[in-house]
Every structure is written in structure tokens, then in C-alpha cells.
Design a protein around this motif. Structure first.
Motif, PDB file in Angstrom:
ATOM      1  N   THR A 169       0.799  -1.785  16.583  1.00 29.75           N
ATOM      2  CA  THR A 169       1.319  -1.540  15.233  1.00 29.75           C
ATOM      3  C   THR A 169       1.218  -2.783  14.373  1.00 29.75           C
ATOM      4  O   THR A 169       0.844  -2.716  13.205  1.00 29.75           O
ATOM      5  N   ILE A 170       1.533  -3.930  14.986  1.00 30.61           N
ATOM      6  CA  ILE A 170       1.496  -5.171  14.211  1.00 30.61           C
ATOM      7  C   ILE A 170       0.054  -5.530  13.843  1.00 30.61           C
ATOM      8  O   ILE A 170      -0.230  -5.889  12.702  1.00 30.61           O
TER       9      ILE A 170
ATOM     10  N   ARG B 158      -2.330  -3.483  13.465  1.00 30.60           N
ATOM     11  CA  ARG B 158      -2.736  -2.516  12.455  1.00 30.60           C
ATOM     12  C   ARG B 158      -2.234  -2.924  11.071  1.00 30.60           C
ATOM     13  O   ARG B 158      -2.967  -2.904  10.092  1.00 30.60           O
ATOM     14  N   LYS B 159      -0.966  -3.327  11.031  1.00 26.98           N
ATOM     15  CA  LYS B 159      -0.398  -3.709   9.741  1.00 26.98           C
ATOM     16  C   LYS B 159      -1.032  -4.984   9.205  1.00 26.98           C
ATOM     17  O   LYS B 159      -1.356  -5.078   8.025  1.00 26.98           O
TER      18      LYS B 159
ATOM     19  N   ASP C 245      -3.039  -5.483   5.826  1.00 26.77           N
ATOM     20  CA  ASP C 245      -2.661  -6.536   4.887  1.00 26.77           C
ATOM     21  C   ASP C 245      -3.865  -7.374   4.476  1.00 26.77           C
ATOM     22  O   ASP C 245      -4.103  -7.618   3.305  1.00 26.77           O
TER      23      ASP C 245
ATOM     24  N   GLU D  82       6.601 -15.111   6.814  1.00 30.00           N
ATOM     25  CA  GLU D  82       7.571 -14.110   7.274  1.00 30.00           C
ATOM     26  C   GLU D  82       9.000 -14.655   7.190  1.00 30.00           C
ATOM     27  O   GLU D  82       9.932 -13.939   6.856  1.00 30.00           O
TER      28      GLU D  82
ATOM     29  N   THR E 216      11.321 -11.420   6.015  1.00 25.27           N
ATOM     30  CA  THR E 216      10.908 -10.247   6.786  1.00 25.27           C
ATOM     31  C   THR E 216      10.992 -10.504   8.282  1.00 25.27           C
ATOM     32  O   THR E 216      11.037  -9.562   9.064  1.00 25.27           O
TER      33      THR E 216
END
Lengths: 316, 293
Positions: free
Chosen positions: B3-4, B6-7, B11, B88, B93
Motif C-alpha cells: 500500500t505504501i 503504491r501511494k 505521489d 512526513e 502525517t
């Protein structure tokens, strides 16, 4: 009724560079309640939360959430817990929906389930209209709402909210407070930090006040004021048409009444228990018209001030 | 972690930063192609390797494509990694992500892998675009050996880029301020790119051996040597030769296996350097505490 404890700290301690930030803290939060964590800035509230989530390791002591040790099994704790940080941030380039979807994915939610849940929480915090706007364009209040949505999207069984109403307008505050109050019905326990005492008083069942890492007082809100300020006694205010000395004497003789003070037509009565029925009977039996009567409620403000007055005196 | 990755990829590909890099890289490949257009006629193609000359031929005033690449790859690596972690933190975040049920290392692993994937896609595009237009230009198809040499060159680009990205991520873990971490990475790049091999090493080294040893501490030198051995098959060895030796050398190319043997130390050293950078940032990141402020 025996309540399930969902969150418990035992002698939890944290030191930063020799300063003890959290000092042998013992807390218990029961299931399905709204718990308020209060204290001045730097009292160790946020540090306590970080230790509960396993983001920071305690120097000694332990924290347990749903029976899982926060330091040893942080993943299990984090799966059940949603956290709204005080300084919350989003990816400004992504839309509200995309930000939430990322969190949903990190929680292993399937695509369809995530979409449905995202629509639901956006609706609940009132952001449906701007769901597809980049978060960079959001106002402070909108970000705060999105933060709440962000906590709820994973369907947490425990929600830890650090200043959930910061930056909101009065209407927004009411909306969010109503939402928080409704959480326990949906099986979610809430722990919230706030400096706005009236908010805490409005929605919290129990509170704990921290100062310099130590627990000052903890308990259910309705009994706390009485215990803290009046030595566990009730204060009853009676307004009559005419407060004669005779009446004062009669009321003073009722069993359980400690003290009666007359002030104009008002009587301030201190009692061991709720004696309103007996007092009103005594007033009426004496042929005096009873205008109004109420049990004095202690506001959280009083409680808070009282503890920090002591604290201030100690400092001097 | 997927997931990370992918994100992060989403980005990168939607960011203006990446767009600028892509434009720069495409400009560089256009310039490299033009250099080849000017230079390939006069190039020595007695070795039989015509196609890879496209990459190494330089024009009258324009350097060759490989020169462009050896300058651009560190920049891309730094641009992809310099704010990976500290951004981050500064946007707040990080505490939100870390309070989700994921292992902490998957954050830094995901960012590193996503960066490498982006870098690989960029450089593969460049090489393929140049190959395609070059093929139209010279009309000589690559031989199987040339394709393999190009592929190994591509792998060494990715490793080289991974080193610079690892270094940039390391600075982004250690330094909280975005601008300072970018400056720190650029300072290291300038140091190795210009001062180290041009000023410091010649001043310090007394013999050829120490010169070579010192110069090979620089990742840029390692990469340039790897490039030379892969794309100029006639290179017999890396480093300096006495002029007497050169006259005894046969001007025929080395077979692929021998070229590979020649660059093996360079490649492994670059992998090692990249791994060290990443490992240090990994450890520092894992030990960093989330603090209440």
C-alpha cells in the motif's frame, strides 16, 4: 454493574533527558464511556497517549489496551484503536477521499468496504460536498473534521482524540461533540484530551486530571465535584417567599443536614445526602411558599481551578 | 508495505517534481542523441560494436549521453529521496501513519522501493527512447551482446541512483529541516563530483596505486568505470596504464564475460555503498522516537 476495562496503565513512567514527563500513572478506562484527560500544557497527556499506542516506549510500567500490551503488541493495539493527533496533517496533494482511502488500505480494508465506510464517515463529519477536493485547500476546521473521519474510517473500538474540537466554529464544535457522544452506542470507547472544560463536562462520563505527569484526580464526573469541593456533601439552594429564622432552625433539625445559612430569601443548605424531598416538605409544612430549589452542581471549572490553585500555591 | 509503495508511486508520478525531472531527462537524452548524430561518423567502429557507440559518442561541443546520465542520476536520486522522511514529520502525517497497524520499517522500505521503481522507469525510458531514435538514425540493429551490455549498464545506473537516494533518505532521517537535508545531499554530490577527484585526490596521492585507491572511494568514479567497461568493450582495464604498455595492447574488444569480470568489483562496491546508506537510515529511523511537542 461490573464494567469491562478496555484501557489500563500500571505505574506508567516516561523520562525525557532526565525529566520525568509521566510519573507512575495508573489509569483505567471502562468500555463504552467517554473519558476526558485533562491537565495544563506539558502535563504528559500526549506522551501518555503515545505510550498507549506503542509509539513511544515507557521507561517503566506498562500500558494495556484491550488486554494487549502496548509496547509488546503495538500492532494489535493499533488495529483496534484510532488516534487523532493534536497536530494532524494530511497529504495536501490528495483529496479527502484519497487520504481516507490510504488509511483504509493500511488497515487491510477491501476496496468496496473502504469506499462504503469512507462515504459514511464523510457524511458523519459533514464533508461529503468536498470529498473530492484536495486537502491543501481545506480550512483548519475542515481538516479537523477530516481528522475525525480519519479516526472513524477504520471502525475503531477505542478512539483517542487529542483536542478534537480545536479550530472549529461553535456550530462545528456542537456537531463534533454530538458525534463523539454517539460513539459509545456504536461500541466505541472514547478517550479525549481537551482544554475546553465545558466540552468535557458536557460529554465525558469520567475524567482524569494530570499535572506534571502525575494523576491529580480521577473519577466519574457527577460525583467528583461533590467529593472534591464539598467533602462529599450536597449543597442545596432553596428560594422561599420568606426565610424566617424559625424555618432555618426547623430545617437544621432534619436528620442529615449539616449547616443552614440564610441569605435574603435564599437558604444554602449543606447535607450528607440528597434531602430535597424532606426539605421541601419542611418548608411547605411551615406555611412558607417554596419558589425554587436545586442541588448545586459543581462545574468542572470549579474542580479544575481548585486543583490548580493548590498547584499554584505549591509552586510559590 | 504494498500500500505504501503504491501511494508513494502515485505521489511521485503526479508530482511536479517528477515532471520536471522527466523533462530534464528527456532533454538530456535529446542532447545525447544529437551528440551521437554529430560524433558517430567519426567514431572508431572497428570493434564491431556500432549500436552502443550511440551512447558514448560525443559531438563537437556536446558531451555524450553517458556523461549526461552520470550527472543526472545523482540529481534524480537526491530529488526523490531528500524529503522522504522529514516531510512526513513536518506535515504531521507521520504520527497518523504510524498509528495504523503497520510495521514501522514498511514506511521506509516502501519509500525506498518506490523511489527505485520511479528511477528505474525513468532511466529505462531514456535508454529505450535513445535506442529507438538511434536505431532510426544509424540503421544498425543492436547485437545480442550489445543488448546485454546495455542491460547491465541499466542495472548499474539503478544501483548508482539507489546509492544517491539512500544517501538522501539518510539525510532526510537525520535532518529535520527539508532545505538543509537537500543542501547536505547536494554538498556530498558536489564534493564527490568535482572537488574529490579533481582537487583532493591528485593533491594527496603520491603513487598511481594510492591515486586509484582513493579515487575509487568515490561512487562517481565507480560508476564511470562501470560505464566504460560495459559500453566501451575495447577497454582492457580500468585505471592508468604506462604508455609502454598501451603499445602492446591489441585493439580488439573484450568478450562480455571479461568485461563483466572487470567491473565486478565496481558493481559490488556500489551495491555495498547503497546498502550501507539504506541500512544506516533504516536503523536511525527505527530508533527515532515519536515525541509529544
Amino acid at each position: 454493574m461490573e464494567k469491562n476495562i478496555v484501557l489500563e496503565t500500571r505505574e506508567l513512567t516516561k523520562r525525557y533527558d532526565g525529566n520525568t514527563v509521566v510519573d507512575h500513572l495508573n489509569l483505567q478506562v471502562a468500555e463504552k464511556e467517554v473519558f476526558g484527560l485533562l491537565g495544563p500544557n506539558g502535563a504528559g497527556k500526549t506522551t501518555t497517549i503515545l505510550m498507549l499506542l506503542g509509539l513511544t516506549e515507557p521507561a517503566s510500567g506498562s500500558a494495556q489496551v484491550f488486554g494487549f500490551d502496548s509496547t509488546r503488541e503495538p500492532l494489535k493495539v493499533k488495529r483496534l484503536t484510532g488516534y487523532l493527533p493534536e497536530r494532524l496533517g494530511f497529504y495536501d496533494g490528495l483529496t479527502a477521499r484519497e487520504n481516507l482511502r490510504f488509511i483504509a488500505w493500511l488497515n487491510n480494508m477491501s476496496g468496496g468496504e473502504a469506499n462504503q465506510q469512507i462515504d459514511q464517515v464523510l457524511e458523519a463529519v459533514g464533508l461529503t460536498k468536498v470529498a473530492d477536493t484536495a486537502v491543501g485547500k481545506f480550512s483548519r476546521g475542515m481538516k479537523q473534521r477530516l481528522g475525525i473521519a480519519d479516526v472513524l474510517v477504520k471502525k475503531p473500538r477505542l478512539a483517542i482524540l487529542d483536542e478534537p474540537t480545536a479550530g472549529l466554529d461553535p456550530e462545528g464544535i456542537n456537531q463534533i461533540l454530538d458525534l463523539i457522544v454517539s460513539l459509545p452506542k456504536m461500541d466505541t470507547t472514547v478517550v479525549m484530551c481537551s482544554h475546553r472544560l465545558y466540552e468535557v463536562q458536557r460529554i465525558c462520563h469520567s475524567i482524569a486530571i494530570l499535572a506534571r505527569g502525575k494523576l491529580v484526580v480521577e473519577g466519574a464526573l457527577d460525583t467528583l465535584g461533590r467529593e472534591a469541593l464539598a467533602g462529599g456533601r450536597y449543597r442545596i439552594e432553596v428560594e422561599t417567599a420568606e426565610a424566617s429564622p424559625q424555618l432555618v432552625e426547623i430545617i437544621g433539625r432534619i436528620k442529615g443536614v449539616n449547616k443552614v445559612e440564610a441569605e435574603g430569601n435564599f437558604l444554602h443548605i449543606t447535607t450528607d445526602s440528597d434531602l430535597r424531598a424532606a426539605i421541601s416538605k419542611a418548608v411547605v409544612d411551615n406555611g412558607v411558599a417554596l419558589i425554587q430549589m436545586k442541588v448545586h452542581e459543581f462545574s468542572l471549572d470549579d474542580i479544575y481551578k481548585r486543583y490548580f490553585q493548590e498547584e499554584g500555591e505549591l509552586k510559590q | 508495505m504494498i500500500t505504501i509503495i503504491r501511494k508513494e508511486l502515485a505521489d511521485y508520478f503526479t508530482s511536479i517534481r517528477c515532471l520536471i525531472l522527466f523533462v530534464l531527462v528527456l532533454l538530456a537524452s535529446a542532447a545525447g542523441l544529437y551528440a551521437a548524430y554529430q560524433g558517430i561518423r567519426g567514431a572508431d567502429i572497428s570493434t564491431g560494436f556500432v549500436f552502443i557507440k550511440l551512447f558514448t559518442a560525443s559531438g563537437e561541443s556536446i558531451p555524450s549521453l553517458v556523461t549526461f546520465i552520470s550527472i543526472f542520476v545523482p540529481i534524480i536520486g537526491i530529488a526523490l529521496g531528500f524529503d522522504a522522511i522529514n516531510r512526513e514529520y513536518s506535515t504531521g502525517t507521520m504520527s497518523r501513519i504510524l498509528s495504523q497497524p503497520i510495521y514501522r520499517d514498511s514506511v521506509i522500505n516502501g519509500k525506498f522501493l518506490a523511489g527505485i521503481i520511479t528511477l528505474a522507469i525513468m532511466m529505462a525510458t531514456t535508454l529505450l527512447v535513445v535506442s529507438g531514435y538511434g536505431l532510426r538514425m544509424i540503421g544498425v540493429p543492436p547485437s545480442a551482446e550489445e543488448i546485454i551490455r546495455l542491460f547491465i549498464y541499466f542495472v548499474s545506473i539503478v544501483i548508482f541512483g539507489a546509492f544517491w537516494m539512500g544517501l538522501a533518505i539518510l539525510f532526510s532521517v537525520i535532518i529535520k529541516n527539508l532545505a538543509v537535508s537537500l543542501l547536505a545531499s547536494i554538498a556530498v554530490w558536489l564534493f564527490f563530483g568535482f572537488f574529490y577527484t579533481m582537487l583532493i585526490v591528485p593533491a594527496v596521492a603520491k603513487t598511481v596505486e594510492t591515486y586509484l585507491m582513493l579515487v575509487r572511494l568515490s561512487p562517481n568514479t565507480l560508476f564511470d568505470e562501470a560505464t566504460m567497461a560495459m559500453l566501451l568493450p575495447q577497454s582492457r582495464g580500468l585505471g592508468l596504464f604506462a604508455s609502454g604498455d598501451v603499445s602492446y595492447m591489441l585493439p580488439n574488444p573484450l568478450p562480455l564475460g571479461q568485461s563483466l569480470l572487470l567491473v565486478w568489483p565496481q558493481l559490488t562496491t556500489m551495491i555495498g555503498l547503497a546498502a550501507v546508506c539504506f541500512a544506516v537510515s533504516y536503523i536511525v529511523f527505527m530508533r527515532q522516537e515519536i515525541r509529544a511537542t
